[in-house]
Design an enzyme around this catalytic site. Structure first.
Site, PDB file in Angstrom:
ATOM      1  N   ALA A  48       0.842  -1.202   0.000  1.00 42.98           N
ATOM      2  CA  ALA A  48       0.000   0.000   0.000  1.00 42.98           C
ATOM      3  C   ALA A  48       0.875   1.249   0.000  1.00 42.98           C
ATOM      4  O   ALA A  48       0.796   2.087   0.907  1.00 42.98           O
ATOM      5  CB  ALA A  48      -0.997   0.001   1.149  1.00 42.98           C
ATOM      6  N   HIS A  49       1.749   1.309  -0.982  1.00 40.89           N
ATOM      7  CA  HIS A  49       2.592   2.478  -1.167  1.00 40.89           C
ATOM      8  C   HIS A  49       3.175   2.451  -2.585  1.00 40.89           C
ATOM      9  O   HIS A  49       3.071   1.449  -3.288  1.00 40.89           O
ATOM     10  CB  HIS A  49       3.719   2.518  -0.126  1.00 40.89           C
ATOM     11  N   ALA A  50       3.797   3.547  -2.950  1.00 43.88           N
ATOM     12  CA  ALA A  50       4.607   3.625  -4.168  1.00 43.88           C
ATOM     13  C   ALA A  50       5.947   4.217  -3.764  1.00 43.88           C
ATOM     14  O   ALA A  50       6.088   4.796  -2.682  1.00 43.88           O
ATOM     15  CB  ALA A  50       3.925   4.499  -5.219  1.00 43.88           C
TER      16      ALA A  50
END
Ligand code: TYD
Length: 134
Positions: A48-50
C-alpha cells in the site's frame, strides 16, 4: 499484466531447480538491498505504497500472493506463485499485496537502500501527483 512479469531462466537437472538473478542482467539494475517477507498472515494486506525512485524485482520463491498494482491510473492484479517468475515494480507504481499462502516467501531485490523518504504512503497524495482521483 504480463508487461510487469518476466520469466526467469530455470537451471534444472535431476537434483532439482536453480534460478540465478544477477544485477543488471535478469534484474535491470544494480542491487543495493535484498529483503524478504515470510510468515505473513493470510488475511494481512501489505505494501500500500509507491516509491519515488526505488525499482524492485519481486519473486515469490515459495507459496503465493496477489499484487494489486496501479501505475498512475492503469490497474492490474497479478498472482505470483511461481519461483521462476519475477514482477518488476517501477517507481510510481502503487502496490498492495494480499492473499498470502501460509508458506509464502516474497523475495525483493531493490536498487536503493531503505529510505522512508522514498515512500508515498498516502493514496490521495499519490493520485494527486499524476492527476488521478483514487
Ligand atoms: P513496511 O514498509 O510496513 O512493509 P510493507 O509496506 O511492505 O508492508 O515495513 C515494515 C518495517 O520494516 C518498517 O518498520 C520498515 C522496515 N523496513 C526496513 O527497515 N528496511 C526495509 O528494507 C524495508 C522494506 C522495511
Amino acid at each position: 499484466p504480463d508487461g510487469f512479469v518476466r520469466s526467469l531462466r530455470v537451471r534444472g537437472d535431476a537434483r532439482g531447480q536453480l534460478v540465478a538473478v544477477e544485477g543488471e542482467r535478469e534484474v535491470p539494475f544494480a542491487v543495493a538491498r535484498v529483503y524478504y517477507l515470510f510468515g505473513t498472515e493470510p488475511t494481512a494486506r501489505r505494501g500500500a505504497h509507491a516509491h519515488r525512485v526505488t525499482r524492485q524485482l519481486v519473486i515469490c520463491v515459495a507459496g503465493g500472493c496477489t499484487f494489486d498494482l496501479d501505475d498512475r491510473g492503469t490497474t492490474t492484479t497479478v498472482r505470483l506463485d511461481d519461483p521462476a517468475q519475477a514482477l518488476l515494480i517501477e517507481p510510481w507504481v502503487w502496490h498492495e499485496m494480499r492473499e498470502f499462502t501460509p508458506d509464502a516467501v516474497l523475495l525483493v531485490l531493490a536498487d536503493t537502500r531503505y529510505d522512508e523518504g522514498d515512500y508515498l504512503r498516502d493514496r490521495r497524495a499519490y493520485a494527486e501527483v499524476w492527476g488521478g482521483t483514487r
